[in-house]
Design a protein around this motif. Structure first.
Motif, PDB file in Angstrom:
ATOM      1  N   ILE A  26       0.840  -1.201   0.000  1.00 34.30           N
ATOM      2  CA  ILE A  26       0.000   0.000   0.000  1.00 34.30           C
ATOM      3  C   ILE A  26       0.873   1.249   0.000  1.00 34.30           C
ATOM      4  CG2 ILE A  26      -1.645   1.364   1.358  1.00 34.30           C
ATOM      5  CD1 ILE A  26      -2.786  -1.404   2.330  1.00 34.30           C
ATOM      6  N   LYS A  30       0.755   3.195  -3.459  1.00 31.47           N
ATOM      7  CA  LYS A  30      -0.332   4.178  -3.427  1.00 31.47           C
ATOM      8  C   LYS A  30      -0.065   5.429  -2.601  1.00 31.47           C
ATOM      9  CE  LYS A  30      -3.817   0.759  -4.390  1.00 31.47           C
ATOM     10  NZ  LYS A  30      -5.122   0.233  -4.075  1.00 31.47           N
ATOM     11  N   TYR A  43      -3.820   6.539   2.248  1.00 31.45           N
ATOM     12  CA  TYR A  43      -3.132   5.257   2.111  1.00 31.45           C
ATOM     13  C   TYR A  43      -2.129   5.020   3.231  1.00 31.45           C
ATOM     14  CZ  TYR A  43      -5.558   4.859  -2.262  1.00 31.45           C
ATOM     15  OH  TYR A  43      -6.548   4.765  -3.203  1.00 31.45           O
ATOM     16  N   ALA A  47      -2.349   1.692   5.427  1.00 30.96           N
ATOM     17  CA  ALA A  47      -1.181   0.835   5.640  1.00 30.96           C
ATOM     18  C   ALA A  47      -0.842   0.718   7.123  1.00 30.96           C
ATOM     19  CB  ALA A  47       0.019   1.395   4.878  1.00 30.96           C
TER      20      ALA A  47
END
Length: 131
Positions: A26, A30, A43, A47
């Motif tokens: 992630i 992202k 994000y 995460a």
């Protein structure tokens, strides 16, 4: 539960490692890191939450191994900390750091600091060696 997970359930350590790898993906794919800062807090929070979930899986498995049939899932971070104090102070330190860096700073506050999040991930990775 999917058919695949029913046929081949992962061990607790493999499941926690999978969560940790998902958190790393992630962040890498992202969150957008530049100059030591993440650009997409959504994000980072995702995460951090995923990585902290890995920490909780690890702690639950560790306590199950230590407490056996007497294991009852802890209901708070204070409960985890109190029980870990009895067994392993180093694991307690990693837990406190992961809680602070991932759960509080990463998830709730939504830090942009890549250093804080990477430190949290490193603590969870260290915790993985306990199970």
């Amino acid at each position: 539960m999917s058919k695949k997970s029913m046929e081949n359930p992962l061990s607790p350590s493999a499941e926690a490692a999978r969560y940790l790898e998902n958190a790393r993906q992630i962040l890498t794919e992202k969150a957008g890191k530049k100059d030591g800062l993440y650009s997409d807090i959504k994000y980072v929070r995702m995460a951090a939450g995923t990585a902290y979930s890995a920490a909780l899986l690890i702690l639950d498995e560790y306590l199950k191994q230590k407490e056996g049939i007497h294991f009852v899932k802890p209901q708070s971070i204070e409960d985890y900390k109190g029980r870990l104090r009895k067994y392993d102070k180093k694991l307690l330190k990693h837990t406190i750091n992961a809680y602070s860096e991932l759960h509080l700073i990463g998830y709730y506050q939504g830090t942009e600091s890549a250093e804080v999040i990477q430190n949290g991930l490193a603590n969870v990775k260290q915790m993985l060696s306990y199970i």
